[in-house]
Design a protein around this motif. Structure first.
Motif, PDB file in Angstrom:
ATOM      1  N   LEU A 112       0.821  -1.216   0.000  1.00 49.62           N
ATOM      2  CA  LEU A 112       0.000   0.000   0.000  1.00 49.62           C
ATOM      3  C   LEU A 112       0.851   1.260   0.000  1.00 49.62           C
ATOM      4  O   LEU A 112       0.595   2.185  -0.766  1.00 49.62           O
ATOM      5  CB  LEU A 112      -0.931  -0.002   1.222  1.00 49.62           C
ATOM      6  CG  LEU A 112      -2.314  -0.560   0.980  1.00 49.62           C
ATOM      7  CD1 LEU A 112      -3.121  -0.541   2.256  1.00 49.62           C
ATOM      8  CD2 LEU A 112      -3.030   0.232  -0.090  1.00 49.62           C
ATOM      9  N   LEU A 113       1.894   1.299   0.834  1.00 54.24           N
ATOM     10  CA  LEU A 113       2.733   2.497   0.922  1.00 54.24           C
ATOM     11  C   LEU A 113       3.453   2.767  -0.403  1.00 54.24           C
ATOM     12  O   LEU A 113       3.417   3.904  -0.903  1.00 54.24           O
ATOM     13  CB  LEU A 113       3.717   2.356   2.079  1.00 54.24           C
ATOM     14  CG  LEU A 113       4.569   3.596   2.319  1.00 54.24           C
ATOM     15  CD1 LEU A 113       3.670   4.757   2.727  1.00 54.24           C
ATOM     16  CD2 LEU A 113       5.623   3.347   3.368  1.00 54.24           C
ATOM     17  N   PRO A 114       4.090   1.742  -1.025  1.00 54.30           N
ATOM     18  CA  PRO A 114       4.686   1.994  -2.343  1.00 54.30           C
ATOM     19  C   PRO A 114       3.676   2.496  -3.352  1.00 54.30           C
ATOM     20  O   PRO A 114       3.990   3.363  -4.177  1.00 54.30           O
ATOM     21  CB  PRO A 114       5.241   0.628  -2.759  1.00 54.30           C
ATOM     22  CG  PRO A 114       5.355  -0.148  -1.527  1.00 54.30           C
ATOM     23  CD  PRO A 114       4.398   0.402  -0.547  1.00 54.30           C
ATOM     24  N   PHE A 115       2.444   1.981  -3.265  1.00 52.15           N
ATOM     25  CA  PHE A 115       1.416   2.415  -4.212  1.00 52.15           C
ATOM     26  C   PHE A 115       1.141   3.902  -4.052  1.00 52.15           C
ATOM     27  O   PHE A 115       1.090   4.655  -5.027  1.00 52.15           O
ATOM     28  CB  PHE A 115       0.148   1.590  -3.986  1.00 52.15           C
ATOM     29  CG  PHE A 115      -0.940   1.885  -4.951  1.00 52.15           C
ATOM     30  CD1 PHE A 115      -0.901   1.364  -6.222  1.00 52.15           C
ATOM     31  CD2 PHE A 115      -1.991   2.709  -4.596  1.00 52.15           C
ATOM     32  CE1 PHE A 115      -1.904   1.650  -7.126  1.00 52.15           C
ATOM     33  CE2 PHE A 115      -2.986   2.995  -5.492  1.00 52.15           C
ATOM     34  CZ  PHE A 115      -2.941   2.467  -6.748  1.00 52.15           C
ATOM     35  N   GLU A 116       0.985   4.335  -2.803  1.00 54.51           N
ATOM     36  CA  GLU A 116       0.737   5.756  -2.567  1.00 54.51           C
ATOM     37  C   GLU A 116       1.935   6.582  -3.019  1.00 54.51           C
ATOM     38  O   GLU A 116       1.785   7.660  -3.601  1.00 54.51           O
ATOM     39  CB  GLU A 116       0.462   6.000  -1.077  1.00 54.51           C
ATOM     40  CG  GLU A 116      -0.746   5.253  -0.538  1.00 54.51           C
ATOM     41  CD  GLU A 116      -2.040   5.751  -1.136  1.00 54.51           C
ATOM     42  OE1 GLU A 116      -2.067   6.884  -1.612  1.00 54.51           O
ATOM     43  OE2 GLU A 116      -3.010   4.976  -1.151  1.00 54.51           O
ATOM     44  N   ALA A 117       3.143   6.061  -2.754  1.00 50.38           N
ATOM     45  CA  ALA A 117       4.341   6.786  -3.170  1.00 50.38           C
ATOM     46  C   ALA A 117       4.369   6.940  -4.690  1.00 50.38           C
ATOM     47  O   ALA A 117       4.777   7.978  -5.209  1.00 50.38           O
ATOM     48  CB  ALA A 117       5.584   6.062  -2.686  1.00 50.38           C
TER      49      ALA A 117
END
Lengths: 170, 404, 100
Positions: free
Chosen positions: A145-150
């Motif tokens: 999820l965090l890489p996606f938001e990044a």
């Protein structure tokens, strides 16, 4: 020969042929079209690897958007005439051809692929559907999820950067 | 007496409905394996045989809009005019300018037709109901490739369609053609975003990207209100044009006209500034191929509009006179109304200026589509639509449960 | 089934071709296309290995790689257009104002 293997060789011929034509052609438009053929056969490879969603995204993003953008810029700058780009450094093709031959052989020699000759597991066929990709990408227990938001921030930066670059100075 | 009459009427109706249901296995042949071939024949036959009729519709309707007669010499009401035109194009001299890029010049028109035709592979034409040996019913959408990436495939096909135009513009080695090809590339990239987002609004609600699944997801009571009468099940009010709260269908309709380079977005072939744009240097059959590709593209995007926003093969009301008409007739009717919308807009609206076109795509449609996607995602969360709505709970034929 | 090593070999060939193009080409647009080819070779490796191991991770990496490629192309082509506007050429051998 198994049908899957025949399909592999046909697609591989198209893919490598497109790539070779892209590298050898001096005409940017021809070059871009060869690369489109290469990308489309890569999408077909993704389907044979049970990654249907990635295959569709490959066609939409690479063949449909990125390469059209390339063609647009080539035509906008009118680089169609091959004599615009002068040929220099003629010793480089020789050196790089050697590199191209040596590089795969080195990989073979080190036996990087040695353990991967077995047939692929059969449980992989449900991996690439839209639902499976979505559940993995947005799952709260997996770390994507965090890489996606990044990535969304990266795309925003790219949008702003492209606009700032392309704007004419007032 | 009227009661028994009613019962016999019910019996008659049910037996007619039952005539539509095929056995799954016929003399040992699994009929469901033949569905893709039937769909293939349907797509090719329909899209190629309807073309002359489409051209006729457009010319007659434009004549009505502009208060003139339109075609009236060949055949009744000019009905054979398109055939005569095809014959003329077929025997015309195939002129090729001297300085063109020969290979690309030849490939471009046929690339346009091929890509346009390939878009039909994932369109659901109708619903086929099979009776399994144990008596249960199974619904299968009539489509060539029942894949789980149907909508993405359509988007990919429509974005690849621009290659024919761009290559024609470049290979012709002509300033006007080049500008036409440039405009087409920029226009298609710009409007694809709004188009994709408008379709995503529907995907959020349907919970599937398979086009057959999207049509099945529209076969429910409007807005999930279970107290509504059953003749509204799968009716005009439960299709996604209303369920996605109207904005996406407007955005999609504008984007689809821009994607197919039709008036008022026909900047790539604007005849008042670019002679004929990307096909200035094309004549005879190669020009005819561009023409056919444009019309097949129109059919494809109208069919996607019909399947995603207007309920595909579903009749407008789930009751007697509508359910007797087979699904593919409804589907074709919906496609044809889309074509009529095209002609109406072409006859009514003036061509946009280029900067107005870009402003509309990037500064108006894209933000609206993004905001609407957020709104619909929140709305779907509130409604708590089960994601596996389509295809799983759908076990019984819609027409059998109708009116009971 | 096609062995995974075939896919990896193909990917290595594509990557090498990309390297060759980046070194030999003088037109930045073509250099860019060669970089795209190298990225795609990497994507093929990700997906082939992911398929071999029966995992999703390879495909997820590919999605991120696609997003990065899209961002890179938009900025890179913007830079090329800017260079062309200011210097009327985009040959990488002539764009060397940082050299004294």
């Amino acid at each position: 020969m198994a049908p899957a293997l025949v399909l592999f060789y046909i697609l591989a011929f198209l893919c490598v042929g497109g790539a070779v034509a892209m590298v050898t052609s001096n005409n940017p438009v021809r070059s871009a079209l060869s690369l489109v053929i290469s990308f489309l056969s890569l999408a077909a490879f993704y389907i044979t690897l049970d990654a249907q969603f990635i295959a569709a995204v490959q066609v939409v993003v690479y063949a449909g958007a990125i390469m059209v953008l390339f063609l647009f810029v080539i035509m906008l700058l009118n680089l169609g005439a091959p004599e615009v780009v002068k040929k220099t450094r003629s010793f480089l093709p020789l050196a790089t051809t050697l590199l191209a031959i040596i590089f795969p052989m080195v990989l073979f020699g080190f036996g990087v692929f040695a353990g991967l000759d077995g047939p692929t597991p059969s449980g992989a066929s449900k991996l690439g559907t839209v639902g499976a990709v979505g559940r993995t990408l947005y799952s709260p227990t997996l770390p994507w999820l965090l890489p996606f938001e990044a990535t969304s921030v990266l795309l925003l930066v790219a949008v702003v950067g492209a606009i700032v670059l392309a704007r004419r100075k007032a | 007496m009227p009661k028994s009459l009613l019962a016999s009427w019910d019996h008659l109706r049910d037996s007619i409905y039952n005539a539509f249901i095929l056995p799954r296995y016929f003399h040992g042949v699994d009929l469901s394996h033949l569905v893709p071939y039937l769909a293939l024949i349907g797509i090719f036959g329909f899209s190629l045989s309807i073309l002359p009729f489409l051209i006729w519709i457009e010319r007659v309707a434009l004549g009505l809009v502009q208060d003139r007669t339109g075609p009236n010499r060949v055949g009744p009401r000019g009905l054979l005019q398109p055939s005569a035109d095809v014959l003329k194009l077929f025997f015309k001299e195939d002129f090729q300018p001297k300085s063109v890029d020969k290979r690309l010049y030849y490939i471009a028109p046929f690339l346009t037709v091929m890509i346009a035709l390939s878009a039909g592979a994932v369109l659901p034409l109708a619903n086929i109901t099979f009776r399994l040996p144990n008596g249960t019913l199974q619904n299968v959408p009539l489509m060539v490739a029942n894949v789980n990436i149907g909508l993405l495939y359509m988007l990919a096909a429509s974005s690849l369609g621009v290659y024919g135009i761009v290559l024609a513009g470049w290979a012709s080695n002509n300033k006007y053609s080049l500008i036409g090809g440039l405009r087409a590339a920029a226009q298609v990239i710009s409007y694809e975003l709004a188009m994709g987002l408008a379709l995503l609004c529907v995907v959020v609600q349907a919970g599937t990207v398979n086009l057959g699944g999207i049509v099945y997801a529209q076969d429910t009571l409007p807005f999930g209100l279970t107290w509504l009468p059953p003749f509204l099940k799968g009716s005009v009010f439960s299709w996604f044009w209303l369920q996605s709260l109207i904005v996406p269908v407007i955005l999609y309709t504008i984007a689809m006209i821009a994607e197919t380079n039709r008036a008022p977005f026909d900047l790539p072939e604007a005849e008042s500034e670019l002679v004929a744009g990307f096909h200035t240097e094309y004549s005879a059959m190669k020009f005819a191929a561009f023409f056919a590709g444009e019309y097949i593209n129109m059919l494809a995007v109208c069919a996607l509009n019909a399947a995603v926003f207007w309920g595909g093969w579903l009749p407008p009301f789930n009751c007697f006179p509508f359910t007797f008409i087979p699904g593919f007739v409804w589907f074709i009717l919906k496609i044809m109304s889309g074509i009529c919308l095209y002609v109406w807009l072409r006859g009514t609206l003036p061509r946009l200026r280029y900067d107005a076109l870009m402003n509309l795509g990037w500064k108006k449609m894209l933000p609206i589509a993004l905001i609407w996607l957020f709104v619909l995602a929140g709305y779907s969360l509130i409604r708590q639509i089960p994601v596996h709505l389509a295809g799983v709970h759908y076990t019984q034929a819609a027409m059998l449960s109708g009116g009971k | 089934m096609v062995p995974t090593s075939y896919y990896l070999t193909l990917s290595a060939i594509l990557f090498s071709l990309g390297v060759v193009g980046v070194i030999t080409k003088r037109n930045p647009i073509q250099i860019f296309m060669c970089i795209e080819l190298m990225l795609n070779a990497a994507n093929l490796t990700f997906i082939a290995i992911g398929h071999h191991l029966g995992q999703m991770n390879g495909q997820i990496y590919t999605i991120f790689s696609l997003a990065v490629a899209a961002a890179e192309v938009s900025v890179g082509l913007g830079i090329i257009i800017t260079i062309f506007r200011s210097r009327e050429t985009i040959n990488v051998d002539e764009v060397n104002i940082l050299k004294s």
